[in-house]
Design a protein around this motif. Structure first.
Motif, PDB file in Angstrom:
ATOM      1  N   PRO A  54       0.808  -1.225   0.000  1.00  0.00           N
ATOM      2  CA  PRO A  54       0.000   0.000   0.000  1.00  0.00           C
ATOM      3  C   PRO A  54       0.843   1.278   0.000  1.00  0.00           C
ATOM      4  O   PRO A  54       0.821   2.074   0.947  1.00  0.00           O
ATOM      5  CB  PRO A  54      -0.823  -0.140   1.287  1.00  0.00           C
ATOM      6  N   THR A  55       1.615   1.475  -1.050  1.00  0.00           N
ATOM      7  CA  THR A  55       2.519   2.620  -1.154  1.00  0.00           C
ATOM      8  C   THR A  55       2.006   3.629  -2.178  1.00  0.00           C
ATOM      9  O   THR A  55       1.122   3.320  -2.990  1.00  0.00           O
ATOM     10  CB  THR A  55       3.923   2.164  -1.574  1.00  0.00           C
ATOM     11  N   ASP A  56       2.603   4.826  -2.166  1.00  0.00           N
ATOM     12  CA  ASP A  56       2.251   5.839  -3.161  1.00  0.00           C
ATOM     13  C   ASP A  56       2.512   5.330  -4.573  1.00  0.00           C
ATOM     14  O   ASP A  56       1.711   5.563  -5.489  1.00  0.00           O
ATOM     15  CB  ASP A  56       3.057   7.117  -2.928  1.00  0.00           C
ATOM     16  N   ALA A  57       3.645   4.644  -4.737  1.00  0.00           N
ATOM     17  CA  ALA A  57       3.992   4.137  -6.062  1.00  0.00           C
ATOM     18  C   ALA A  57       2.980   3.101  -6.536  1.00  0.00           C
ATOM     19  O   ALA A  57       2.582   3.095  -7.713  1.00  0.00           O
ATOM     20  CB  ALA A  57       5.394   3.526  -6.036  1.00  0.00           C
ATOM     21  N   THR A  58       2.534   2.236  -5.623  1.00  0.00           N
ATOM     22  CA  THR A  58       1.535   1.226  -5.989  1.00  0.00           C
ATOM     23  C   THR A  58       0.213   1.878  -6.353  1.00  0.00           C
ATOM     24  O   THR A  58      -0.434   1.499  -7.342  1.00  0.00           O
ATOM     25  CB  THR A  58       1.324   0.234  -4.835  1.00  0.00           C
TER      26      THR A  58
END
Length: 443
Positions: free
Chosen positions: A421-425
């Motif tokens: 659950p990251t910004d990149a994802t």
């Protein structure tokens, strides 16, 4: 009793309950018949031929879990006694049923089949794979309100479903755990997060969570989207009238990300039944899912301890005005045999008497027919009727509110979010979802 379904009249319902994880449109139409194709064992008449209304029929069912299976068996037995049919139920695992439904309908389907309201119904009706039920509705129409009628129609305005029940997606918990720990039901997001933190410090998994089947997490996206952006935005997104790259979509994932530290780990490798058992066994403090799953999965001895609250407010502009409350019922495949007898069964299933009979065994869903007598409703069912009735609008679940291919795409993308659950994802998910939506909605 409040009306259990209150959909908007401002748009056509493209709607869900229980996921069709692998349907992917009719792209697999030419493939060999799936696991369901052998279910239609009734060969007494060819499709469309006039047949004795008392003749034998078969009923394809996705009610594969123990509780729903028992309730459905009792309903079918009651129907046979009322209309003089002899029905054989062919039960298939729920996910397998959904995954093979396209080939099933094009092969040798049963006389009748369980199915869902909204887009999942409209999709197959538009392919000419279902028999219109207008003649059945001439007899049962007075038993349902306008909302139920709208959910039972195809895009051509003909009826293709006889509805049976709906149920809410809410946050479940055990009353005894809340009482012993002194927990209070949260009314807003901050209180919800604070409660999750307290549960974690007390050694509980705050939220039981599973997504191996792909569809359960779609419900979490739905509710956060409706809480953050409102119902109209959610439906527009499902129809691709709002792009998946819209900032509102990022806001949903950002909100969800705040909750991820408190979700049961390893969700993509866990089936929802195991997550529900973690709640029942008091290893977890809460679980957000449908009553049709959580309550149905509880042992009867523990069901009185189960309670729920609606998902807390995030944006005060929308409060708790919306939820997923999917509607399930029955359809008549176009290739079904002994259709006269099948329609007689549907005429019975579309009565308050039938729903009353069904709900004597089903202790988690709520009926839709006018005049329903529900003396057997437990606290969960009574509360479900009340909470659904409070809603300004209800959605049918993402895999019913959007087209099949888009729901399948989001299943895979949301599983990526669960793992990372990251910004990149999130950025990658939005870009991929929009790219696929442009292809899916223009093809």
């Amino acid at each position: 009793m409040p009306d259990p379904i209150l959909p908007s009249s401002a748009h056509v319902r493209f709607s869900r309950r229980h996921a069709l994880k692998g349907i992917a449109g009719l792209a697999a139409a030419g493939a060999a018949g799936g696991l369901l194709s052998a279910c239609g064992s009734d060969d007494s008449n060819s499709a469309g031929n006039t047949s004795a209304a008392s003749g034998p029929i078969t009923f394809g069912s996705n009610y594969s879990d123990a509780g729903p299976k028992e309730a459905f068996a009792a309903l079918v037995q009651q129907g046979d006694a009322k209309v003089g049919t002899q029905t054989t139920v062919n039960t298939t695992d729920h996910n397998t049923f959904q995954n093979n439904i396209s080939n099933y309908l094009q092969g040798t389907p049963d006389s009748l089949a369980t199915w869902f309201a909204g887009y999942r119904l409209q999709f197959f009706a538009a392919q000419g794979l279902l028999t219109p039920l207008d003649d059945v509705w001439e007899k049962i129409g007075g038993n349902f309100n306008d909302a139920a009628k709208a959910l039972s129609k195809g895009l051509d305005g003909h009826y293709y479903l006889v509805p049976l029940y709906n149920y809410p997606w809410v946050v479940f918990y055990n009353k005894s755990v809340f009482k012993s720990k002194g927990y209070e039901v949260p009314a807003d997001w901050d209180s919800f997060i604070a409660l999750a933190k307290k549960m974690q410090s007390d050694g509980l998994v705050p939220l039981a969570f599973a997504d191996k089947d792909g569809w359960p997490a779609l419900g979490t996206f739905d509710i956060i989207n409706m809480r953050v952006n409102g119902y109209d935005y959610h439906i527009k997104l499902m129809k691709h009238q709002v792009p998946w790259t819209d900032p509102g979509v990022k806001a949903v994932f950002d909100q969800w990300r705040e909750l991820t530290p408190y979700l049961q780990k390893g969700a993509n490798g866990r089936i929802w039944q195991d997550a529900a058992k973690a709640l029942e066994n008091k290893q977890a403090g809460m679980m957000f899912q449908g009553s049709n799953q959580v309550a149905a999965n509880y042992s009867p001895a523990h069901l009185p301890d189960l309670d729920f609250f609606v998902f807390p407010t995030i944006n005060a502009s929308y409060g708790t005005d919306y939820m997923d409350a999917p509607t399930d019922g029955f359809m008549l495949p176009k290739k079904a045999k002994n259709q006269d007898a099948a329609k007689k069964v549907l005429e019975y299933l579309g009565t308050a008497e039938a729903e009353t009979s069904f709900l004597k065994t089903d202790h988690w869903d709520v009926g839709l027919a006018n005049g329903l007598v529900a003396p057997s409703y437990n606290d969960i069912q009574k509360k479900s009727v009340a909470e659904i009735g409070k809603c300004k609008n209800v959605a049918q679940f993402m895999d019913r509110d959007t087209v099949p291919d888009m729901a399948n795409a989001m299943i895979k993308l949301i599983q990526q979010f669960i793992d990372s659950p990251t910004d990149a994802t999130i950025a990658s998910i939005q870009k991929s979802a929009e790219s696929q939506a442009k292809t899916i909605f223009t093809s």
